[in-house]
Design an enzyme around this catalytic site. Structure first.
Site, mmCIF file in Angstrom:
data_model
loop_
_atom_site.group_PDB
_atom_site.id
_atom_site.type_symbol
_atom_site.label_atom_id
_atom_site.label_comp_id
_atom_site.label_asym_id
_atom_site.label_seq_id
_atom_site.Cartn_x
_atom_site.Cartn_y
_atom_site.Cartn_z
ATOM 1 N N ASP A 16 29.509 42.669 36.239
ATOM 2 C CA ASP A 16 29.387 41.781 37.393
ATOM 3 C C ASP A 16 28.151 40.911 37.231
ATOM 4 O OD1 ASP A 16 31.541 43.031 38.401
ATOM 5 O OD2 ASP A 16 30.558 43.940 40.126
ATOM 6 N N SER A 253 17.987 46.100 40.552
ATOM 7 C CA SER A 253 18.946 46.366 39.483
ATOM 8 C C SER A 253 20.293 46.734 40.092
ATOM 9 C CB SER A 253 18.457 47.517 38.599
ATOM 10 O OG SER A 253 18.497 48.737 39.303
ATOM 11 N N LYS A 254 21.367 46.451 39.345
ATOM 12 C CA LYS A 254 22.721 46.732 39.834
ATOM 13 C C LYS A 254 22.952 48.229 39.992
ATOM 14 C CE LYS A 254 24.676 43.986 36.675
ATOM 15 N NZ LYS A 254 25.720 43.286 35.907
ATOM 16 N N ARG A 255 22.214 49.033 39.222
ATOM 17 C CA ARG A 255 22.391 50.479 39.290
ATOM 18 C C ARG A 255 21.871 51.042 40.619
ATOM 19 N NH1 ARG A 255 19.489 51.455 35.427
ATOM 20 N NH2 ARG A 255 17.799 52.643 36.310
#
Length: 487
Positions: A16, A253-255
């Site tokens: 993404d 962050s995406k995490r």
């Protein structure tokens, strides 16, 4: 007069799209627009192991949704096509060969295991000059093959000189000093260039004059400036943007944070213009008394690299919620209604538009717009208008909070409304007011609460009498009768 700038954003299609891509693209596009230049989108897809199917299309779609689409891109083409690095592989090899020939690069046959062991020993000995130890420098393939840790397929490394210049001028930060780089790999064993070589070659060949990127790339800038010098090219200007941070000051962050995903904002029902405004504010905080709500055109008009704060901006979604509400309330009713319907279909709230659905949403939009934060909230607030009278879900908790005389109130309301000729908001309100507030001597909140629960299924809802007008006389009476019977 400012020279027209050529800027670029160059994401990798590895999942993404990150909100940082939009953050950079915003400033890229603004500077290009300000100077009458061009904004380029390049896809950096040389790391073949990390590619994610569909990610490239998401990059195009999300930037277009935000109004940050490029002037040149793999989709649009342009004078410097192709704009995907995987389609430019033949471009890089001649420059690698030139660097080797000129003594600025060399082959390295060290295996991954040997490099891992080297790094481990460096960490254990706590030596200050970490990085590749140049075992392969000056060796032929045959000489290196006699030593342990040999790999059949070599990489190519830069030979960073001892006197490498570590400082450079940055448009945002002024004079910047970076740490000393090691002998960076510029061509991988699979024949693909690394980011460091490809970005320099592509930026030069595409005429990029201003490189806007995150501050994490400051440490790589001396390597890139070396490559420009060795290849005899003028270096572009650099603008290293501050990193976006979570409320705990950690890097977004995406995490850890769903809001790091650019698609998340669309999924949640934020307006693209509100998100764009929010990103402007992050690196470009307005001075006291300055307007926080501003269009992209206004942002471009006042653009100045010197205004960008180098302190990592806090990504506070509460601020975005406020901005989104402001933008929602600024939309004409018909446009907001269209966006609510489009969101409902795109998000799966609706599989298709029900009969009369657009007209109902248009009529009901003014009832909810004042308290709407995102488009995602709209349809749930209006769902009672689309449920059939006998399928309407009535919240037991809302029923439990009604007074003991709720059944009587509903009976009087039903009788009163049956004889009502004009079914308008004003007529409904007046008739119920006369019958319940004046006739039964009830406070308005107790008089109308049972009717609200009957009509909407909830104790809290959009304005009651306006909702009843939209719902119509037959449905309103059927719902009042249903709850009266249940009570």
């Amino acid at each position: 007069m400012t020279t027209p700038a050529r800027t670029r954003v160059a994401p990798s299609p590895t999942g993404d799209p990150h909100v940082g891509t939009a953050y950079m693209a915003l400033f890229d596009k603004a500077w290009a627009r300000k100077t009458g230049g061009r904004f380029v989108l390049r896809i950096e897809d040389t790391d073949r192991n990390r590619l994610v199917e569909g990610s490239e299309q998401q990059i195009y779609d999300s930037l277009a949704w935000l109004g940050l689409d490029a002037d040149e891109s793999p989709e649009l083409g342009g004078p410097y096509a192709p704009y995907k690095q995987s389609e430019r592989l033949d471009t890089y090899r001649p420059f690698v060969d030139k660097l080797i020939e000129d003594g600025h690069a060399y082959y390295c046959w060290c295996s991954g295991e040997r490099l891992a062991q080297m790094r481990k020993e460096q960490q254990e000995s706590k030596q200050s000059n970490t990085g590749y130890d140049r075992l392969c420098l000056g060796m032929t393939r045959e000489e290196r093959a006699k030593l342990p840790g040999f790999s059949e397929t070599p990489v190519v490394r830069m030979l960073v000189p001892d006197d490498v210049t570590l400082s450079f001028h940055d448009l945002i930060r002024g004079e910047v000093k970076a740490p000393r780089p090691d002998d960076q790999v510029i061509l991988k064993a699979d024949g693909f260039p690394t980011y460091h070589l490809a970005v320099v070659v592509d930026d030069h060949l595409m005429g990029i004059t201003t490189v806007v990127r995150g501050e994490e790339w400051i440490s790589s800038t001396p390597k890139h400036l070396l490559l420009y010098r060795w290849l005899g090219w003028d270096a572009p200007d650099f603008a290293h943007m501050p990193l976006l941070r979570n409320t705990d000051k950690s890097k977004i962050s995406k995490r850890k944070n769903p809001a790091a995903r650019l698609m998340w904002f669309r999924e949640q029902g934020y307006l693209p213009e509100a998100l764009r405004n929010f990103l402007q504010l992050l690196a470009y905080p307005p001075a006291e008394g300055e307007q926080e709500v501003s269009s992209f055109d206004e942002f471009v008009e006042g653009f100045d690299w010197g205004k960008i704060s180098t302190v990592g901006p806090i990504f506070d979604v509460k601020k975005l919620d406020w901005l989104n509400g402001v933008y929602i309330r600024s939309l004409p009713t018909h446009e907001l209604a269209d966006r609510i319907v489009s969101y409902a279909l795109e998000s799966g709230q609706w599989s298709s538009v029900p009969e009369g659905g657009r007209e109902t949403v248009l009529a009901a939009t003014p009832l909810i717009s004042e308290r709407l934060v995102t488009l995602a909230e709209a349809l749930p607030k209006l769902q009672f208008l689309f449920d059939s009278d006998y399928d309407l879900s009535i919240n037991p908790a809302s029923v439990a909070k009604l007074k003991d005389n709720a059944g009587e109130v509903l009976a009087v309301a039903e009788t009163t409304l049956k004889d009502l000729g004009e079914w308008t908001t004003g007529a409904i309100h007046q008739a119920l007011n006369v019958a319940l507030v004046e006739g039964m001597e009830l406070k308005p909140k107790f008089a109308f609460a049972p009717i609200r629960v009957a009509i909407t299924g909830e104790q809290v809802s959009p304005p009651l009498f306006e909702s009843m007008e939209i719902l119509g006389k037959d449905s309103s009476l059927a719902r009042i009768a249903r709850l009266a019977q249940e009570l």
